[in-house]
Design a protein around this motif. Structure first.
Motif, PDB file in Angstrom:
ATOM      1  N   LEU A 311       0.837  -1.205   0.000  1.00 11.56           N
ATOM      2  CA  LEU A 311       0.000   0.000   0.000  1.00 11.56           C
ATOM      3  C   LEU A 311       0.874   1.258   0.000  1.00 11.56           C
ATOM      4  N   ALA A 312       1.971   1.195   0.755  1.00 16.05           N
ATOM      5  CA  ALA A 312       2.898   2.332   0.770  1.00 16.05           C
ATOM      6  C   ALA A 312       3.542   2.504  -0.604  1.00 16.05           C
ATOM      7  N   GLN A 313       3.879   1.379  -1.243  1.00 12.70           N
ATOM      8  CA  GLN A 313       4.462   1.405  -2.587  1.00 12.70           C
ATOM      9  C   GLN A 313       3.473   1.991  -3.592  1.00 12.70           C
ATOM     10  N   ILE A 314       2.223   1.584  -3.489  1.00 11.86           N
ATOM     11  CA  ILE A 314       1.192   2.084  -4.407  1.00 11.86           C
ATOM     12  C   ILE A 314       0.997   3.573  -4.228  1.00 11.86           C
ATOM     13  N   GLU A 315       0.958   4.017  -2.977  1.00 13.61           N
ATOM     14  CA  GLU A 315       0.773   5.442  -2.710  1.00 13.61           C
ATOM     15  C   GLU A 315       1.948   6.252  -3.248  1.00 13.61           C
ATOM     16  N   ALA A 316       3.163   5.726  -3.035  1.00 10.81           N
ATOM     17  CA  ALA A 316       4.355   6.409  -3.531  1.00 10.81           C
ATOM     18  C   ALA A 316       4.364   6.439  -5.061  1.00 10.81           C
ATOM     19  N   ALA A 317       3.950   5.341  -5.692  1.00 16.26           N
ATOM     20  CA  ALA A 317       3.917   5.271  -7.160  1.00 16.26           C
ATOM     21  C   ALA A 317       2.905   6.267  -7.716  1.00 16.26           C
ATOM     22  N   ARG A 318       1.752   6.369  -7.081  1.00 19.94           N
ATOM     23  CA  ARG A 318       0.726   7.315  -7.548  1.00 19.94           C
ATOM     24  C   ARG A 318       1.216   8.757  -7.424  1.00 19.94           C
ATOM     25  N   LEU A 319       1.854   9.056  -6.305  1.00 20.42           N
ATOM     26  CA  LEU A 319       2.384  10.409  -6.111  1.00 20.42           C
ATOM     27  C   LEU A 319       3.466  10.703  -7.143  1.00 20.42           C
ATOM     28  N   PHE A 320       4.337   9.719  -7.382  1.00 19.09           N
ATOM     29  CA  PHE A 320       5.399   9.908  -8.369  1.00 19.09           C
ATOM     30  C   PHE A 320       4.808  10.112  -9.760  1.00 19.09           C
ATOM     31  N   LEU A 321       3.775   9.330 -10.113  1.00 22.49           N
ATOM     32  CA  LEU A 321       3.143   9.461 -11.428  1.00 22.49           C
ATOM     33  C   LEU A 321       2.530  10.838 -11.615  1.00 22.49           C
ATOM     34  N   GLU A 322       1.927  11.358 -10.548  1.00 19.50           N
ATOM     35  CA  GLU A 322       1.364  12.710 -10.639  1.00 19.50           C
ATOM     36  C   GLU A 322       2.464  13.733 -10.928  1.00 19.50           C
ATOM     37  N   GLN A 323       3.564  13.620 -10.196  1.00 17.45           N
ATOM     38  CA  GLN A 323       4.687  14.542 -10.404  1.00 17.45           C
ATOM     39  C   GLN A 323       5.315  14.336 -11.782  1.00 17.45           C
ATOM     40  N   LEU A 324       5.448  13.062 -12.189  1.00 15.83           N
ATOM     41  CA  LEU A 324       6.028  12.762 -13.494  1.00 15.83           C
ATOM     42  C   LEU A 324       5.166  13.329 -14.620  1.00 15.83           C
ATOM     43  N   ALA A 325       3.845  13.159 -14.499  1.00 17.08           N
ATOM     44  CA  ALA A 325       2.931  13.653 -15.526  1.00 17.08           C
ATOM     45  C   ALA A 325       3.046  15.172 -15.659  1.00 17.08           C
ATOM     46  N   GLU A 326       3.113  15.842 -14.525  1.00 17.43           N
ATOM     47  CA  GLU A 326       3.242  17.301 -14.546  1.00 17.43           C
ATOM     48  C   GLU A 326       4.574  17.719 -15.156  1.00 17.43           C
ATOM     49  N   MET A 327       5.646  17.059 -14.773  1.00 17.60           N
ATOM     50  CA  MET A 327       6.982  17.400 -15.269  1.00 17.60           C
ATOM     51  C   MET A 327       7.091  17.112 -16.764  1.00 17.60           C
ATOM     52  N   CYS A 328       6.605  15.934 -17.209  1.00 18.11           N
ATOM     53  CA  CYS A 328       6.695  15.582 -18.624  1.00 18.11           C
ATOM     54  C   CYS A 328       5.819  16.497 -19.476  1.00 18.11           C
ATOM     55  N   SER A 329       4.676  16.887 -18.949  1.00 17.46           N
ATOM     56  CA  SER A 329       3.791  17.803 -19.674  1.00 17.46           C
ATOM     57  C   SER A 329       4.459  19.161 -19.856  1.00 17.46           C
ATOM     58  N   GLU A 330       5.130  19.619 -18.794  1.00 16.70           N
ATOM     59  CA  GLU A 330       5.808  20.908 -18.870  1.00 16.70           C
ATOM     60  C   GLU A 330       6.966  20.846 -19.867  1.00 16.70           C
ATOM     61  N   LYS A 331       7.683  19.727 -19.851  1.00 18.70           N
ATOM     62  CA  LYS A 331       8.788  19.570 -20.804  1.00 18.70           C
ATOM     63  C   LYS A 331       8.268  19.545 -22.243  1.00 18.70           C
ATOM     64  N   LYS A 332       7.129  18.926 -22.472  1.00 16.65           N
ATOM     65  CA  LYS A 332       6.560  18.879 -23.817  1.00 16.65           C
ATOM     66  C   LYS A 332       6.172  20.280 -24.296  1.00 16.65           C
ATOM     67  N   LYS A 333       5.579  21.046 -23.379  1.00 18.90           N
ATOM     68  CA  LYS A 333       5.211  22.411 -23.751  1.00 18.90           C
ATOM     69  C   LYS A 333       6.460  23.213 -24.132  1.00 18.90           C
TER      70      LYS A 333
END
Length: 360
Positions: A311-333
């Motif tokens: 559960l801790a791994q899942i929570e950490a993965a979800r948080l990382f994915l949110e940050q990754l999505a934001e970072m990758c989106s900004e890089k694409k822009k």
């Protein structure tokens, strides 16, 4: 002949001005270093160099811009690959926990049943032990009662036999000879023998008091109290018959007591054997289920820890994915913006080269 350009710039100068305006209009907005360099170079060339040299310079800038764009594209492609790969890896960490939760619930349910079974077995074993202890106490009392009864009966039988023998010695048994012979025998009977007879008879009567009728007790008692007269022989015959009946009764009672004791002892041994076998079976089952409980507790602890970590791994993965999505989106822009600016820059350079080449 020669052409006069009085009052206006020559064609080469006009082309250079047009290139300068184009570069300023098309490239200045991009803020690129190549735009500034191109403008400065164009101005210098307008004064000192030929159009061919300017075209060569601009072509170099265009080629450099394309090379920079290709490198930027490759770098962004690697970054996007990182984004995509990392996204898949992190999404793979967000696993379904239903199976693990189901296993934990199953183990808890099984442990609940095992705990009830173990508690019931423990209670049944204690009850078994208490029942065996009670049976031992009952058997002990039965045996003690039997031994006392046996002792009493054997003593009474002995006293009956002794009394009958004593009476026989003084000629009291009806099977002895004629009355005259009996009287002669009684005349020779000594006081000590008489005392022995009376003592033996009293002991026999006392031992038999709970087994004979009041009438029989009265007859024997009267016999003991009567003086040695001629009627003694008739009385003694009746007493001997009573004593023999008593002896037979005692012997029958002793035989029955022995049979009862043997039956009770056999029943006790059978009961104790069955109870011990039942206890051994319960004890084996108790130990087996206790072992299962211990194993389940260990597995349950591991799975609960596994679930907590998951559960801790899942929570950490979800948080990382949110940050990754934001970072990758900004890089694409940012990349899309650079592509747009670079396209404008390349278009301006290409148009400038075309203008310069149009009348060369």
């Amino acid at each position: 002949g020669s052409v006069s350009y009085q009052g206006r710039a020559p064609p080469a100068a006009l082309k250079m001005r047009a290139v300068a305006r184009l570069l300023f209009a098309g490239l200045a907005a991009s803020g690129g270093a190549s735009a500034t360099a191109a403008v400065g170079a164009a101005g210098a060339v307008a004064q000192d160099r030929t159009i061919t040299e300017v075209v060569k310079l601009l072509q170099g800038l265009l080629d450099q811009a394309k090379a920079d764009g290709e490198r930027d594209r490759e770098l962004y492609a690697k970054y996007k690959c990182y984004c995509d790969t990392t996204k898949k890896e992190k999404e793979a960490e967000i696993v379904d926990t239903d199976m693990l939760v189901s296993q934990i619930e199953g183990l808890k349910a099984e442990n609940g049943k095992l705990s009830k079974d173990v508690a019931k077995l423990d209670s049944d074993m204690k009850e078994n032990e208490a029942s065996r202890k009670e049976a031992e106490e009952i058997r002990k009392k039965e045996n003690e009662a039997y031994l006392l009864l046996k002792e009493d009966l054997e003593s009474a039988i002995g006293q009956m036999k002794e009394a009958i023998e004593v009476l026989s010695e003084v000629g009291a048994d009806q099977t002895l000879g004629a009355a005259a012979d009996h009287k002669q025998y009684m005349a020779d009977f000594k006081g000590a023998s008489l005392m022995k007879l009376r003592s033996t008879m009293k002991q026999a009567l006392l031992a038999a008091s709970s087994f004979v009728s009041k009438k029989q007790v009265a007859v024997v008692d009267a016999f003991l109290q009567a003086p040695f007269t001629g009627t003694y022989t008739a009385q003694s015959g009746e007493v001997v018959g009573i004593l023999k009946d008593m002896r037979d009764t005692f012997e029958a009672n002793l035989k029955e007591a022995i049979a009862t004791e043997e039956k009770q002892l056999a029943a006790y041994k059978k009961y104790m054997k069955e109870m011990k076998e039942a206890y051994a079976a319960m004890d084996e089952e108790y130990n087996t289920k206790q072992g299962m409980l211990g194993e389940n507790d260990s597995i349950l602890s591991q799975k609960e820890m596994q679930l907590e970590n998951l559960l801790a791994q899942i929570e950490a993965a979800r948080l990382f994915l949110e940050q990754l999505a934001e970072m990758c989106s900004e890089k694409k822009k940012e990349y899309d913006h650079r592509v747009q600016l670079r396209m404008s820059e390349q278009t301006a350079l290409a148009e400038a080269i075309a203008i310069l080449n149009s009348d060369s």
